[in-house]
Design an enzyme around this catalytic site. Sequence first.
Site, mmCIF file in Angstrom:
data_model
loop_
_atom_site.group_PDB
_atom_site.id
_atom_site.type_symbol
_atom_site.label_atom_id
_atom_site.label_comp_id
_atom_site.label_asym_id
_atom_site.label_seq_id
_atom_site.Cartn_x
_atom_site.Cartn_y
_atom_site.Cartn_z
ATOM 1 C CE1 TYR A 80 -3.960 -2.086 0.161
ATOM 2 C CE2 TYR A 80 -2.471 -3.520 1.389
ATOM 3 C CZ TYR A 80 -3.642 -3.335 0.667
ATOM 4 O OH TYR A 80 -4.486 -4.398 0.453
ATOM 5 C CB SER A 81 0.948 4.226 -2.205
ATOM 6 O OG SER A 81 1.116 3.526 -3.398
ATOM 7 C CB CYS A 251 0.635 6.991 -8.799
ATOM 8 S SG CYS A 251 0.534 5.570 -7.684
ATOM 9 C CD GLU A 305 5.056 2.471 -7.182
ATOM 10 O OE1 GLU A 305 6.254 2.172 -7.329
ATOM 11 O OE2 GLU A 305 4.544 2.733 -6.089
ATOM 12 C CE1 TYR A 307 -2.106 -2.315 -8.100
ATOM 13 C CE2 TYR A 307 -0.630 -0.464 -7.820
ATOM 14 C CZ TYR A 307 -1.724 -1.174 -7.426
ATOM 15 O OH TYR A 307 -2.447 -0.740 -6.363
HETATM 16 P P1 FAD Z 1 -6.944 -9.950 -3.392
HETATM 17 O O1 FAD Z 1 -7.447 -10.918 -2.403
HETATM 18 O O2 FAD Z 1 -5.507 -10.014 -3.747
HETATM 19 O O3 FAD Z 1 -7.831 -10.059 -4.682
HETATM 20 C C1 FAD Z 1 -7.597 -9.230 -5.790
HETATM 21 C C2 FAD Z 1 -8.909 -9.068 -6.543
HETATM 22 O O4 FAD Z 1 -9.299 -10.316 -7.060
HETATM 23 C C3 FAD Z 1 -10.053 -8.583 -5.653
HETATM 24 O O5 FAD Z 1 -10.780 -7.599 -6.351
HETATM 25 C C4 FAD Z 1 -10.882 -9.835 -5.390
HETATM 26 O O6 FAD Z 1 -12.231 -9.487 -5.219
HETATM 27 C C5 FAD Z 1 -10.649 -10.621 -6.667
HETATM 28 N N1 FAD Z 1 -10.708 -12.088 -6.477
HETATM 29 C C6 FAD Z 1 -10.351 -12.798 -5.397
HETATM 30 N N2 FAD Z 1 -10.514 -14.127 -5.632
HETATM 31 C C7 FAD Z 1 -10.978 -14.250 -6.902
HETATM 32 C C8 FAD Z 1 -11.320 -15.345 -7.728
HETATM 33 N N3 FAD Z 1 -11.229 -16.610 -7.315
HETATM 34 N N4 FAD Z 1 -11.743 -15.076 -8.973
HETATM 35 C C9 FAD Z 1 -11.831 -13.800 -9.428
HETATM 36 N N5 FAD Z 1 -11.535 -12.724 -8.686
HETATM 37 C C10 FAD Z 1 -11.091 -12.947 -7.443
HETATM 38 N N6 FAD Z 1 -4.137 -0.542 -3.153
HETATM 39 C C11 FAD Z 1 -4.785 0.435 -2.487
HETATM 40 O O7 FAD Z 1 -5.985 0.312 -2.200
HETATM 41 N N7 FAD Z 1 -4.128 1.565 -2.070
HETATM 42 C C12 FAD Z 1 -2.801 1.760 -2.324
HETATM 43 O O8 FAD Z 1 -2.262 2.790 -1.952
HETATM 44 C C13 FAD Z 1 -2.106 0.728 -3.037
HETATM 45 N N8 FAD Z 1 -0.805 0.861 -3.312
HETATM 46 C C14 FAD Z 1 -0.142 -0.111 -3.981
HETATM 47 C C15 FAD Z 1 1.216 0.059 -4.251
HETATM 48 C C16 FAD Z 1 1.904 -0.908 -4.958
HETATM 49 C C17 FAD Z 1 3.385 -0.689 -5.265
HETATM 50 C C18 FAD Z 1 1.232 -2.085 -5.377
HETATM 51 C C19 FAD Z 1 1.980 -3.152 -6.154
HETATM 52 C C20 FAD Z 1 -0.100 -2.261 -5.080
HETATM 53 C C21 FAD Z 1 -0.822 -1.279 -4.384
HETATM 54 N N9 FAD Z 1 -2.168 -1.417 -4.066
HETATM 55 C C22 FAD Z 1 -2.820 -0.425 -3.418
HETATM 56 C C23 FAD Z 1 -2.907 -2.662 -4.381
HETATM 57 C C24 FAD Z 1 -2.854 -3.611 -3.164
HETATM 58 O O9 FAD Z 1 -1.519 -4.082 -3.008
HETATM 59 C C25 FAD Z 1 -3.742 -4.832 -3.332
HETATM 60 O O10 FAD Z 1 -3.431 -5.468 -4.538
HETATM 61 C C26 FAD Z 1 -5.225 -4.528 -3.294
HETATM 62 O O11 FAD Z 1 -5.584 -3.931 -2.057
HETATM 63 C C27 FAD Z 1 -6.049 -5.791 -3.451
HETATM 64 O O12 FAD Z 1 -5.617 -6.710 -2.494
HETATM 65 P P2 FAD Z 1 -6.635 -7.659 -1.735
HETATM 66 O O13 FAD Z 1 -5.855 -8.575 -0.883
HETATM 67 O O14 FAD Z 1 -7.733 -6.885 -1.086
HETATM 68 O O15 FAD Z 1 -7.297 -8.453 -2.928
HETATM 69 P P1 NAP Z 2 -11.042 4.059 -10.163
HETATM 70 O O1 NAP Z 2 -11.685 4.705 -8.996
HETATM 71 O O2 NAP Z 2 -11.787 3.009 -10.893
HETATM 72 O O3 NAP Z 2 -10.627 5.217 -11.180
HETATM 73 C C1 NAP Z 2 -9.849 4.977 -12.300
HETATM 74 C C2 NAP Z 2 -10.127 6.071 -13.312
HETATM 75 O O4 NAP Z 2 -9.230 5.924 -14.419
HETATM 76 C C3 NAP Z 2 -11.530 5.970 -13.879
HETATM 77 O O5 NAP Z 2 -12.031 7.262 -14.093
HETATM 78 C C4 NAP Z 2 -11.310 5.245 -15.194
HETATM 79 O O6 NAP Z 2 -12.307 5.537 -16.161
HETATM 80 C C5 NAP Z 2 -9.997 5.855 -15.616
HETATM 81 N N1 NAP Z 2 -9.308 5.070 -16.643
HETATM 82 C C6 NAP Z 2 -9.626 3.840 -17.139
HETATM 83 N N2 NAP Z 2 -8.765 3.482 -18.092
HETATM 84 C C7 NAP Z 2 -7.894 4.504 -18.225
HETATM 85 C C8 NAP Z 2 -6.769 4.729 -19.065
HETATM 86 N N3 NAP Z 2 -6.369 3.843 -19.968
HETATM 87 N N4 NAP Z 2 -6.097 5.884 -18.932
HETATM 88 C C9 NAP Z 2 -6.474 6.802 -18.031
HETATM 89 N N5 NAP Z 2 -7.532 6.665 -17.201
HETATM 90 C C10 NAP Z 2 -8.230 5.512 -17.299
HETATM 91 O O7 NAP Z 2 -9.610 3.532 -9.763
HETATM 92 P P2 NAP Z 2 -9.186 2.454 -8.666
HETATM 93 O O8 NAP Z 2 -10.162 1.345 -8.603
HETATM 94 O O9 NAP Z 2 -8.822 3.151 -7.403
HETATM 95 O O10 NAP Z 2 -7.891 1.865 -9.336
HETATM 96 C C11 NAP Z 2 -6.755 2.588 -9.506
HETATM 97 C C12 NAP Z 2 -5.608 1.677 -9.950
HETATM 98 O O11 NAP Z 2 -4.430 2.148 -9.334
HETATM 99 C C13 NAP Z 2 -5.728 0.229 -9.528
HETATM 100 O O12 NAP Z 2 -5.265 -0.575 -10.575
HETATM 101 C C14 NAP Z 2 -4.818 0.157 -8.326
HETATM 102 O O13 NAP Z 2 -4.407 -1.150 -8.082
HETATM 103 C C15 NAP Z 2 -3.717 1.079 -8.758
HETATM 104 N N6 NAP Z 2 -2.831 1.662 -7.705
HETATM 105 C C16 NAP Z 2 -1.486 1.638 -7.902
HETATM 106 C C17 NAP Z 2 -0.624 2.126 -6.967
HETATM 107 C C18 NAP Z 2 0.839 2.011 -7.190
HETATM 108 O O14 NAP Z 2 1.278 1.436 -8.156
HETATM 109 N N7 NAP Z 2 1.627 2.542 -6.283
HETATM 110 C C19 NAP Z 2 -1.104 2.733 -5.820
HETATM 111 C C20 NAP Z 2 -2.479 2.798 -5.636
HETATM 112 C C21 NAP Z 2 -3.334 2.271 -6.601
HETATM 113 P P3 NAP Z 2 -13.461 4.514 -16.654
HETATM 114 O O15 NAP Z 2 -13.456 3.369 -15.706
HETATM 115 O O16 NAP Z 2 -14.706 5.319 -16.614
HETATM 116 O O17 NAP Z 2 -13.081 4.133 -18.049
#
Ligand code: FAD
Ligand code: NAP
Length: 307
Positions: A80-81, A251, A305, A307
């Site tokens: 988590y960032s 990001c 950053e 993903y």
């Molecule tokens: P997981 O349990 O890993 O599941 C992922 C998704 O798959 C979920 O939507 C779940 O509903 C779905 N799922 C689970 N099982 C199944 C299945 N059998 N079939 C289909 N779908 C399924 N996240 C943030 O919210 N804030 C941040 O600031 C943030 N920063 C990040 C920074 C970095 C560098 C990276 C790499 C990731 C960051 N993330 C951030 C993402 C975070 O690490 C998690 O990936 C995210 O919170 C989802 O993890 P989870 O354990 O809740 O979901």
């Molecule tokens: P969200 O609330 O769904 O918002 C994402 C926004 O981006 C929506 O308005 C979406 O529009 C738009 N979008 C879709 N495709 C796009 C594209 N190709 N270019 C630009 N904008 C686009 O977002 P969220 O659910 O929070 O997800 C944010 C993403 O950031 C996730 O993948 C999360 O895992 C990631 N994340 C990464 C980091 C990190 O790497 N450090 C940290 C935090 C989060 P429409 O859906 O209307 O098309």
Amino acid sequence: MAEIILPEVELNINSPKDPAEATLVENFVCTAENSPNIIRHLTFDISGTDLVGKFRVGQSIGVLAPGEDHRGKPHKLRLYSVSSPSNGEGGNSHLVSTTVKRAMDEVDGTFYMGVCSNYLCNLKVGDKLKVTGPSGRRYLLPENSEDFNYVFFATGTGIAPFRGMIIELLESGFKGQVALVFGCPYRTDVIYPKFFTEMAEKYDNFHYIKMISREDRRADGSKYYVQTAIEDRAETLDPILSQDNTLIYLCGMKGMETGIYHNLAKKGFMDYLLLKDGLEDKAPADWSWEEAKNLVKPSSRTFEEVY
Ligand code: FAD
Ligand code: NAP
């Protein structure tokens, strides 16, 4: 342009084999109104651990959710960032914040809940949790941060590092220009709206741009995305992007970088990009999506950053 000097950081002081124990001290919804996108601001107290003062904004904190996965193995680490500034939330080096979205999905009629994000969002003040980190070596503000201007592009929870970076820059008297371009689906999904609106009112050198994708449409019928701000909000962004000491940070969701790079190139802002063979001689307006995706990379002025 001044040399970009990135700070030295300590990585993985606590690993998954040796996690630190933190205590949750804050957990609240940080969107303006009740949104189906549930996003919460969480603050952890890391007092008494070796992590105090070690997280820099731009890095991530690892969380180990309790329990086991479907193979009977302990849940893997999730990152988590950090959304607090490098001197800690509210200037307290023992407090680290992040911004968490509850992850959930429906696939073929079955509803799945993300393990770690929902574990975190359900925590109550006083609950203990296992954390690791810091993680991330390059996605940082330069040590000589005052030598640059900044344009931050965030989608959704990609806003997290920029909250901390903007606090860190502006509250220490930064004189350059800072723009935040934030994209989300609906107005109700805007994250930290009050905070950023107040910062924009307080600091003339901070520009806050929201791109709402699913409500209005651009003149050609396309969505407002962070990358369309390069065109749609040119009056604000051009004067910053055209300076030779501006850095850009992206990001959020994977895919956002392609549109941003393509739109920067179309406007002639080539210094943020590196082009691979085959693209140098082609006008950006003629690039296909695949070419922009595969043949354009960030230059040293661009921090990514996604993903
Ligand atoms: P997981 O349990 O890993 O599941 C992922 C998704 O798959 C979920 O939507 C779940 O509903 C779905 N799922 C689970 N099982 C199944 C299945 N059998 N079939 C289909 N779908 C399924 N996240 C943030 O919210 N804030 C941040 O600031 C943030 N920063 C990040 C920074 C970095 C560098 C990276 C790499 C990731 C960051 N993330 C951030 C993402 C975070 O690490 C998690 O990936 C995210 O919170 C989802 O993890 P989870 O354990 O809740 O979901
Ligand atoms: P969200 O609330 O769904 O918002 C994402 C926004 O981006 C929506 O308005 C979406 O529009 C738009 N979008 C879709 N495709 C796009 C594209 N190709 N270019 C630009 N904008 C686009 O977002 P969220 O659910 O929070 O997800 C944010 C993403 O950031 C996730 O993948 C999360 O895992 C990631 N994340 C990464 C980091 C990190 O790497 N450090 C940290 C935090 C989060 P429409 O859906 O209307 O098309």
